[in-house]
Design a protein around this motif. Structure first.
Motif, mmCIF file in Angstrom:
data_model
loop_
_atom_site.group_PDB
_atom_site.id
_atom_site.type_symbol
_atom_site.label_atom_id
_atom_site.label_comp_id
_atom_site.label_asym_id
_atom_site.label_seq_id
_atom_site.Cartn_x
_atom_site.Cartn_y
_atom_site.Cartn_z
ATOM 1 N N GLY A 91 0.867 -1.134 -0.032
ATOM 2 C CA GLY A 91 0.126 -0.059 -0.100
ATOM 3 C C GLY A 91 0.814 1.360 0.142
ATOM 4 N N ALA A 92 2.135 1.297 -0.195
ATOM 5 C CA ALA A 92 2.992 2.228 0.074
ATOM 6 C C ALA A 92 2.755 3.315 -1.013
ATOM 7 C CB ALA A 92 4.424 1.695 -0.301
ATOM 8 N N ASP A 93 2.456 3.269 -2.191
ATOM 9 C CA ASP A 93 1.903 4.349 -3.093
ATOM 10 C C ASP A 93 0.513 4.888 -3.010
ATOM 11 O OD1 ASP A 93 4.504 4.001 -4.227
ATOM 12 O OD2 ASP A 93 3.770 2.977 -6.063
ATOM 13 N N THR A 94 -0.422 3.993 -2.678
ATOM 14 C CA THR A 94 -1.790 4.500 -2.488
ATOM 15 C C THR A 94 -1.865 5.284 -1.274
ATOM 16 O OG1 THR A 94 -2.592 2.329 -3.517
ATOM 17 C CG2 THR A 94 -3.817 3.621 -1.994
ATOM 18 N N PHE A 95 -1.120 4.990 -0.219
ATOM 19 C CA PHE A 95 -1.199 5.992 1.052
ATOM 20 C C PHE A 95 0.073 6.499 1.498
ATOM 21 C CE2 PHE A 95 -3.871 1.712 1.310
ATOM 22 C CZ PHE A 95 -5.228 2.421 1.413
ATOM 23 N N ALA A 96 0.736 6.851 0.521
ATOM 24 C CA ALA A 96 1.977 7.683 0.950
ATOM 25 C C ALA A 96 1.808 9.081 1.260
ATOM 26 C CB ALA A 96 2.870 7.733 -0.280
ATOM 27 N N GLY A 97 2.380 9.369 2.759
ATOM 28 C CA GLY A 97 2.396 10.548 3.363
ATOM 29 C C GLY A 97 1.190 10.674 4.095
ATOM 30 N N GLN A 98 0.223 9.831 4.060
ATOM 31 C CA GLN A 98 -1.062 9.895 5.029
ATOM 32 C C GLN A 98 -0.878 9.280 6.458
ATOM 33 O OE1 GLN A 98 -4.607 8.782 2.851
ATOM 34 N NE2 GLN A 98 -3.578 8.393 1.020
ATOM 35 N N ILE A 99 -0.088 8.612 6.565
ATOM 36 C CA ILE A 99 0.233 8.284 8.198
ATOM 37 C C ILE A 99 1.492 7.718 8.000
ATOM 38 C CG2 ILE A 99 -0.435 5.910 7.632
ATOM 39 C CD1 ILE A 99 -1.871 6.039 10.405
ATOM 40 N N PRO A 100 2.257 8.099 9.270
ATOM 41 C CA PRO A 100 3.650 7.556 9.733
ATOM 42 C C PRO A 100 3.710 5.970 9.797
ATOM 43 C CG PRO A 100 3.275 9.359 11.082
ATOM 44 C CD PRO A 100 1.874 8.876 10.398
ATOM 45 N N THR A 101 4.692 5.289 9.003
ATOM 46 C CA THR A 101 4.742 3.789 8.953
ATOM 47 C C THR A 101 6.021 3.438 9.653
ATOM 48 O OG1 THR A 101 5.592 3.907 6.845
ATOM 49 C CG2 THR A 101 3.211 3.502 7.024
ATOM 50 N N CYS A 131 9.489 5.367 5.853
ATOM 51 C CA CYS A 131 8.886 4.992 7.114
ATOM 52 C C CYS A 131 9.625 6.150 8.048
ATOM 53 C CB CYS A 131 9.297 3.576 7.438
ATOM 54 S SG CYS A 131 8.805 2.301 6.573
ATOM 55 N N ALA A 132 8.891 6.209 9.131
ATOM 56 C CA ALA A 132 9.313 7.129 10.298
ATOM 57 C C ALA A 132 10.350 6.284 11.302
ATOM 58 C CB ALA A 132 8.052 7.813 11.030
ATOM 59 N N ALA A 133 10.166 4.859 11.176
ATOM 60 C CA ALA A 133 11.043 4.167 12.280
ATOM 61 C C ALA A 133 10.980 2.796 11.562
ATOM 62 C CB ALA A 133 10.157 4.097 13.718
ATOM 63 N N ILE A 134 11.765 2.083 12.387
ATOM 64 C CA ILE A 134 12.082 0.541 12.073
ATOM 65 C C ILE A 134 11.751 0.039 13.380
ATOM 66 C CG2 ILE A 134 13.907 0.505 10.141
ATOM 67 C CD1 ILE A 134 15.755 -0.376 12.793
ATOM 68 N N GLY A 135 11.063 -1.156 13.359
ATOM 69 C CA GLY A 135 10.548 -1.844 14.658
ATOM 70 C C GLY A 135 11.253 -3.280 14.698
ATOM 71 N N PHE A 136 11.646 -3.699 15.953
ATOM 72 C CA PHE A 136 12.510 -4.809 16.163
ATOM 73 C C PHE A 136 12.261 -5.414 17.427
ATOM 74 C CE2 PHE A 136 16.355 -7.386 17.081
ATOM 75 C CZ PHE A 136 16.462 -7.920 15.954
ATOM 76 N N THR A 137 11.857 -6.847 17.371
ATOM 77 C CA THR A 137 11.568 -7.437 18.651
ATOM 78 C C THR A 137 12.691 -8.137 19.188
ATOM 79 O OG1 THR A 137 9.415 -8.100 17.713
ATOM 80 C CG2 THR A 137 10.220 -9.684 19.778
ATOM 81 N N ILE A 138 12.926 -8.014 20.401
ATOM 82 C CA ILE A 138 13.987 -8.953 21.233
ATOM 83 C C ILE A 138 13.137 -9.695 22.428
ATOM 84 C CG2 ILE A 138 15.847 -7.150 20.996
ATOM 85 C CD1 ILE A 138 15.281 -6.610 23.983
ATOM 86 N N TYR A 139 13.718 -10.741 22.705
ATOM 87 C CA TYR A 139 13.186 -11.534 23.496
ATOM 88 C C TYR A 139 14.301 -11.948 24.736
ATOM 89 C CZ TYR A 139 9.984 -13.346 20.206
ATOM 90 O OH TYR A 139 8.888 -13.509 19.077
ATOM 91 N N PRO A 140 14.097 -11.028 25.468
ATOM 92 C CA PRO A 140 15.100 -11.173 27.015
ATOM 93 C C PRO A 140 14.743 -12.412 27.544
ATOM 94 C CG PRO A 140 14.098 -8.862 26.905
ATOM 95 C CD PRO A 140 13.407 -9.761 25.710
ATOM 96 N N GLY A 141 15.690 -13.181 27.949
ATOM 97 C CA GLY A 141 15.424 -14.529 28.440
ATOM 98 C C GLY A 141 15.732 -15.641 27.629
ATOM 99 N N GLY A 142 15.692 -15.265 26.127
ATOM 100 C CA GLY A 142 15.653 -16.221 25.219
ATOM 101 C C GLY A 142 16.964 -16.626 24.881
ATOM 102 N N ASP A 143 17.355 -17.937 24.609
ATOM 103 C CA ASP A 143 18.796 -18.198 24.189
ATOM 104 C C ASP A 143 19.656 -17.564 22.978
ATOM 105 O OD1 ASP A 143 18.692 -20.454 25.982
ATOM 106 O OD2 ASP A 143 18.074 -21.927 24.640
#
Length: 304
Positions: A91-101, A131-143
């Motif tokens: 949806g990047a072109d259709t919704f460009a600039g309409q909401i931060p991603t 995009c305004a940001a990247i998102g990343f998951t960490i699992y504290p406690g995971g090996d």
């Protein structure tokens, strides 16, 4: 919209942060119906990776379409929309600039045999998609958590170099953590603190229970009544550099609307910055989801 004093006070706490990154945080903080208040509601749609399409979208079939989620976030006046690479590209072109991603750059799936996530997007993807940001998951406690920490250090450094903010999902999980421990107050506060230490601009954690898991930490929590969820939120915010970082709380598994609203009130009253809420909205019919999001926004605006 002109920057408000509230947003300026938040951004002033981000020392050693470039003006370009602050501009992207400003985009998120000034977007939508909560723009300028210092509160956020973000729509995350990464559940297709995590749980599969049928478990995520069959209950509300229009949600199979990536455009549905963009439009829901825009029409609800939300602060940002977070999703993996393919969803944003669709949806990047259709919704460009309409909401931060926010590009979710790592993902897992329900068949995984390790507590880990694969890197599925890049900073160059985020830049290409605006995009305004990247998102990343960490699992504290995971090996594999130390490898995850090294991955987000590299990704975050690259993102900061091109003016993109970093959001860290910090979810305690691992062989030494029971289900009760994953939501324990001390464990959740520790997870939020680790995200702050890793350089997150926005921290995403789950709402904690009153349970205290770590024996070595129990003494520090004695003598305080942790029965109120708003007090537990306050402690997680305190653990995130005494409120110097934006902290939003996950909506979690689908639940009744009254529970969703009470969570929002407790986040507000505890000084949290808002909600990142997915399944509890997009798994409802669109009209019902919009009504729910409008009420959550009104709660964060102290209108009810």
């Amino acid at each position: 919209m002109k920057m408000t004093a509230t947003v300026k006070a938040i951004l002033d706490k981000y020392e050693a942060t470039s003006s370009a990154v602050k501009a992207n945080l400003h985009r998120i903080l000034m977007q939508g119906h909560l723009g300028g208040t210092g509160k956020l509601v973000i729509l995350p749609v990464d559940q297709g990776f995590e749980h599969g399409p049928a478990r995520s979208f069959a209950i509300n079939p229009p949600a199979y379409d990536p455009h549905y989620h963009y439009q829901l976030a825009i029409d609800a006046g939300l602060s940002a929309y977070a999703a993996p690479l393919g969803m944003l590209e669709a949806g990047a072109d259709t919704f460009a600039g309409q909401i931060p991603t926010i590009l979710k750059v790592n993902s897992s799936n329900s068949w995984a045999t390790t507590i880990d996530q694969a890197v599925t997007g890049s900073v160059s993807d985020a830049l290409r998609l605006g995009c305004a940001a990247i998102g990343f998951t960490i699992y504290p406690g995971g090996d594999n958590v130390f490898e995850q920490m090294e991955e987000i250090r590299e990704l975050s450094e690259e993102a900061k170099s091109v003016g993109i903010a970093t959001v860290i999902w910090s979810y305690p999980r691992g062989p030494n953590l029971s289900k009760d421990a994953e939501l324990a107050l001390d464990v959740g506060a520790y997870a939020a603190h680790m995200a702050a230490l890793l350089g997150a601009h926005i921290i995403k954690v789950k709402l904690p229970t009153a349970h205290v898991e770590q024996k070595d930490a129990q003494k520090a929590y004695e003598g305080t009544d942790w029965s109120k969820q708003s007090d537990r939120v306050k402690h997680v915010v305190q653990s995130s550099f005494a409120g110097r970082r934006i902290v939003v709380f996950s909506g979690g598994a689908a639940k009744g609307s009254d529970a969703v609203y009470q969570d929002a009130r407790d986040i507000r009253d505890g000084g949290g910055n808002g909600s990142i809420i997915g399944r509890n909205t997009f798994q409802r019919p669109r009209a019902e989801a919009l009504e729910m999001l409008a009420k959550i926004v009104s709660i964060y605006k102290n209108e009810e």
